[in-house]
Design a protein around this motif. Structure first.
Motif, PDB file in Angstrom:
ATOM      1  N   LYS A 187       0.170   3.688   1.763  1.00 32.17           N
ATOM      2  CA  LYS A 187       1.106   3.829   3.284  1.00 32.17           C
ATOM      3  C   LYS A 187       2.186   3.177   3.423  1.00 32.17           C
ATOM      4  O   LYS A 187       2.967   3.834   4.689  1.00 32.17           O
ATOM      5  N   SER A 245      -4.427   3.343   2.045  1.00 28.86           N
ATOM      6  CA  SER A 245      -4.645   2.276   1.769  1.00 28.86           C
ATOM      7  C   SER A 245      -5.117   1.383   0.586  1.00 28.86           C
ATOM      8  O   SER A 245      -4.864   0.313   0.141  1.00 28.86           O
ATOM      9  N   GLU A 246      -4.704   2.087  -0.142  1.00 33.55           N
ATOM     10  CA  GLU A 246      -4.686   1.866  -2.123  1.00 33.55           C
ATOM     11  C   GLU A 246      -3.209   0.999  -2.147  1.00 33.55           C
ATOM     12  O   GLU A 246      -2.597   1.591  -1.923  1.00 33.55           O
ATOM     13  N   ASP A 247      -3.348   0.519  -2.777  1.00 36.45           N
ATOM     14  CA  ASP A 247      -2.030  -0.463  -3.026  1.00 36.45           C
ATOM     15  C   ASP A 247      -1.728  -0.046  -4.039  1.00 36.45           C
ATOM     16  O   ASP A 247      -2.385   1.067  -4.986  1.00 36.45           O
ATOM     17  N   THR A 300       1.017  -1.414   0.343  1.00 32.40           N
ATOM     18  CA  THR A 300       0.216  -0.355   0.049  1.00 32.40           C
ATOM     19  C   THR A 300       1.139   1.603   0.233  1.00 32.40           C
ATOM     20  O   THR A 300       1.970   1.147   0.292  1.00 32.40           O
ATOM     21  N   ASP A 351      -6.039   8.699  -0.396  1.00 33.63           N
ATOM     22  CA  ASP A 351      -6.138   7.011   0.258  1.00 33.63           C
ATOM     23  C   ASP A 351      -5.144   6.476   0.304  1.00 33.63           C
ATOM     24  O   ASP A 351      -4.413   5.831  -1.044  1.00 33.63           O
TER      25      ASP A 351
END
Length: 187
Positions: free
Chosen positions: A132, A164-166, A130, A162
């Motif tokens: 992150k 959390s998006e990969d 992600t 976002d």
């Protein structure tokens, strides 16, 4: 089309500066230590910018003749050859299977983070990780991690919100350039 040498300089993209071979040899142990410390391949570059590109490029542009803009048979055949071969409709199951096959072929995502001081950080990630994980890494390597920052892509300028998006679904595979900016109040 005739282009003079002075305008070719400004048509090229910004390039990364080259490193002295002796410096590269002394940097290998440091890169190995960083890879062990952070758990991934990391490279740092200094990008060089062209400061007066718009002034000189606009003054050296020449107009093209009208024949340059005419659509020829060669242009038509070139468009036909690049057209997709798939002319049938696909079910959702077939589309998902093709997408999974494309996704499995890609094994790494190379992300370059450009900083305001003309330095670039290049990091290798897995496509399924992600955003992150990129932010967490930046918190470790940035000189002032306590200051708030954000990441964005261009063009157009779009802030990445976002986390959390990969990387694959964000469109950062096989590689992407992400820009870093501090989120400081004005004044």
């Amino acid at each position: 089309m005739i282009v003079d040498v002075s305008s070719q300089l400004f048509l090229k993209r910004r390039r990364l500066t080259s490193i002295d071979p002796m410096e590269a040899e002394s940097a290998k142990p440091k890169l190995a230590a960083m890879k062990e410390n952070f758990g991934r391949e990391i490279r740092v570059f200094e990008t060089t910018g062209l400061s007066q590109t718009s002034d000189v490029a606009s003054s050296s542009t020449t107009e093209e003749p009208d024949e340059f803009y005419e659509f020829t048979a060669e242009d038509y055949y070139r468009l036909l050859s690049t057209k997709k071969e798939d002319k049938f409709l696909k079910t959702r199951k077939i589309r998902e299977a093709e997408e999974a096959a494309r996704r499995s072929r890609i094994t790494k995502a190379i992300i370059r983070v450009r900083f305001p001081d003309n330095h670039t950080l290049e990091v290798t990630f897995q496509p399924s990780e992600t955003i992150k994980s990129l932010v967490d890494l930046l918190m470790k390597v940035v000189a002032q991690p306590d200051l708030p920052f954000y990441l964005y892509t261009t063009p157009p300028k779009k802030q990445i919100k976002d986390m959390s998006e990969d990387f694959y679904s964000a469109g950062f595979v096989p590689g992407a350039i992400v820009y870093f900016s501090y989120d400081l109040p004005k004044g």
